[in-house]
Design a protein around this motif. Structure first.
Motif, short mmCIF file in Angstrom:
data_model
loop_
_atom_site.label_atom_id
_atom_site.label_comp_id
_atom_site.label_asym_id
_atom_site.label_seq_id
_atom_site.Cartn_x
_atom_site.Cartn_y
_atom_site.Cartn_z
N HIS A 116 10.26 4.76 13.67
CA HIS A 116 10.01 4.95 12.24
C HIS A 116 8.88 4.07 11.72
N GLY A 117 8.36 3.20 12.57
CA GLY A 117 7.43 2.17 12.09
C GLY A 117 6.18 2.74 11.45
N ALA A 118 5.59 3.77 12.07
CA ALA A 118 4.34 4.29 11.53
C ALA A 118 4.59 4.88 10.14
N GLY A 119 5.72 5.58 9.97
CA GLY A 119 6.05 6.15 8.66
C GLY A 119 6.28 5.06 7.64
N ALA A 120 6.97 4.00 8.04
CA ALA A 120 7.24 2.90 7.10
C ALA A 120 5.93 2.25 6.68
N LEU A 121 5.01 2.10 7.62
CA LEU A 121 3.71 1.48 7.29
C LEU A 121 2.94 2.37 6.31
N ASP A 122 3.07 3.68 6.47
CA ASP A 122 2.41 4.62 5.57
C ASP A 122 2.99 4.57 4.17
N ARG A 123 4.32 4.53 4.11
CA ARG A 123 4.98 4.75 2.82
C ARG A 123 5.33 3.49 2.04
N HIS A 124 5.55 2.38 2.75
CA HIS A 124 6.12 1.23 2.05
C HIS A 124 5.21 0.01 2.10
N PRO A 125 4.77 -0.44 0.93
CA PRO A 125 3.88 -1.61 0.93
C PRO A 125 4.54 -2.84 1.55
N GLU A 126 5.88 -2.95 1.45
CA GLU A 126 6.55 -4.12 2.05
C GLU A 126 6.31 -4.15 3.55
N ALA A 127 6.36 -2.97 4.18
CA ALA A 127 6.19 -2.90 5.63
C ALA A 127 4.77 -3.34 6.02
N ARG A 128 3.80 -2.96 5.19
CA ARG A 128 2.42 -3.37 5.50
C ARG A 128 2.25 -4.87 5.33
N ARG A 129 2.86 -5.40 4.27
CA ARG A 129 2.76 -6.85 4.05
C ARG A 129 3.37 -7.61 5.21
N GLN A 130 4.45 -7.07 5.73
CA GLN A 130 5.13 -7.75 6.85
C GLN A 130 4.20 -7.84 8.06
N VAL A 131 3.39 -6.81 8.26
CA VAL A 131 2.45 -6.83 9.39
C VAL A 131 1.25 -7.72 9.07
N LEU A 132 0.79 -7.64 7.84
CA LEU A 132 -0.37 -8.44 7.46
C LEU A 132 -0.09 -9.93 7.58
N LEU A 133 1.16 -10.32 7.31
CA LEU A 133 1.49 -11.74 7.31
C LEU A 133 2.09 -12.21 8.63
N ALA A 134 2.11 -11.33 9.62
CA ALA A 134 2.76 -11.69 10.89
C ALA A 134 1.89 -12.60 11.74
N ASP A 135 2.55 -13.42 12.55
CA ASP A 135 1.86 -14.16 13.61
C ASP A 135 1.98 -13.43 14.93
N ARG A 136 3.07 -12.64 15.02
CA ARG A 136 3.34 -11.86 16.22
C ARG A 136 4.07 -10.61 15.81
N VAL A 137 3.84 -9.55 16.57
CA VAL A 137 4.60 -8.32 16.30
C VAL A 137 5.37 -7.91 17.55
N LEU A 138 6.60 -7.59 17.33
CA LEU A 138 7.39 -7.01 18.41
C LEU A 138 7.65 -5.55 18.05
N VAL A 139 7.18 -4.65 18.90
CA VAL A 139 7.48 -3.23 18.69
C VAL A 139 8.85 -2.97 19.29
#
Ligand SMILES: Nc1nc2c(ncn2[C@@H]2O[C@H](COP(=O)(O)OP(=O)(O)OP(=O)(O)O)[C@@H](O)[C@H]2O)c(=O)[nH]1
Length: 316
Positions: free
Chosen positions: A133-156
């Motif tokens: 669901h990640g790609a859809g969440a990134l498209d639709r929800h600004p919170e999801a984008r902020r979470q990626v923008l502020l990350a030091d690491r991402v775990l898929v």
């Protein structure tokens, strides 16, 4: 200085699953965990507490809205009890944010509160992005984008269910160069996840939620027949579609109310249920939390009642 790591990721991305895994590693069991949930019934801490003898503290309400008092007060309270020997000398704090949290105010509070800054050091932000669901969440929800923008690491997460490479690409497009790995059910070395990061200072600590989100809670004394529960979750997921952001719960099944069944749905995907060995905290009621966008408040409970009536009539 006590290191603090923040674990974030959109609703249902797998944060609790990851933390359970991390805490089951003896080298990481000495972690204090602060869980925050959006919803009136805290469930994640029950799931964590049921699996491990760990220290879990819950701040209810949305962490990003009340963070200045809540998170900092909780951290300082834990630190005080650690200093007096009331609590074991935990080696670090892991903060699990609500799936809807913008991490900015959380990091801001950690970095700017004088008492916290004197005793704690922010290690970094780990953001989980769901391969399904990640790609859809990134498209639709600004919170999801902020979470990626502020990350030091991402775990898929959930690479077994979705296209991890496509989600990794979407993440990299948003935040180029971000260290990223994929793992099923949190099977990744905690040393990599919680390696020190370098979070940049944050200019904008004001968090906003997407409009119209509400949490709906169902609590019940009476156990629910398995068939009614299955039909209800399917009907709800199909009917509500993407308006159902998240459903999770501990359920007393009529067939075996002695231990709770753990149910999860994320949008229209209903995850296979899981069982806990015993009811955490002695409360044996069914507790289900839904986070939805524009789902009428009474609809889920009424739908469940209607399906239960049908099922019991059919079995009679
Ligand atoms: N197949 C599969 N399922 C997973 C994986 N990680 C988590 N899940 C499932 O996804 C569902 C949600 O996981 P959680 O760990 O509760 O997610 P969360 O991010 O804590 O959820 P919220 O607190 O509601 O935001 C559960 O049914 C998990 O068992 C994975 O890598 N693969």
């Amino acid at each position: 200085m006590i290191p603090v790591s923040v674990v974030t990721g959109f609703l249902g991305a797998g944060k609790t699953t990851l933390l359970r895994r991390v805490l089951s590693d003896p080298a990481w069991a000495d972690s204090a965990v602060i869980v925050n949930e959006f919803g009136e019934v805290p469930l994640d801490h029950e799931l964590l507490a049921a699996s491990e003898e760990v220290l879990v503290n819950v701040s209810t309400g949305c962490l990003c809205c009340v963070v200045r008092t809540d998170l900092t007060a909780t951290l300082m309270d834990l630190a005080r009890r650690r200093a007096t020997g009331e609590l074991p000398a935990y080696a670090r704090v892991l903060v699990e944010t609500s799936g809807l949290a913008d991490p900015a105010p959380i990091l801001h509070a950690l970095m700017t509160d004088a008492a916290v800054a004197e005793t704690h050091r922010l290690r970094g932000v780990v953001t989980l992005v769901d391969a399904l669901h990640g790609a859809g969440a990134l498209d639709r929800h600004p919170e999801a984008r902020r979470q990626v923008l502020l990350a030091d690491r991402v775990l898929v997460t959930k690479p077994d269910l979705g296209d991890a490479a496509a989600v990794a690409e979407a993440v990299q497009a948003l935040h180029p160069g971000l260290p990223l790995r994929a793992a099923v059910r949190g099977a990744v070395e905690p040393d990599w996840l919680f390696a020190p990061g370098d979070p940049a200072p944050l200019p904008d600590p004001t968090a906003r939620h997407s409009a119209g989100l509400a949490s709906i809670v169902i609590e019940r004394e009476e156990p629910i027949p398995a068939l009614a529960l299955t039909l209800w979750m399917q009907a709800l997921a199909e009917h509500a579609g993407t308006r159902l952001l998240r459903l999770k719960g501990l359920v007393a099944l009529a067939e075996d109310p002695s231990r709770p069944m753990v149910v999860h749905a994320i949008q229209h995907i209903v995850h296979p249920p899981d069982w806990l060995e015993h009811w955490p905290g002695g409360d044996r009621r069914t507790r289900i939390v839904l986070i939805g966008q524009g789902i009428p408040r009474h609809f889920p409970a009424r739908l469940l009642a209607a399906i239960e009536a049908e099922v019991s009539a059919a079995l009679r």
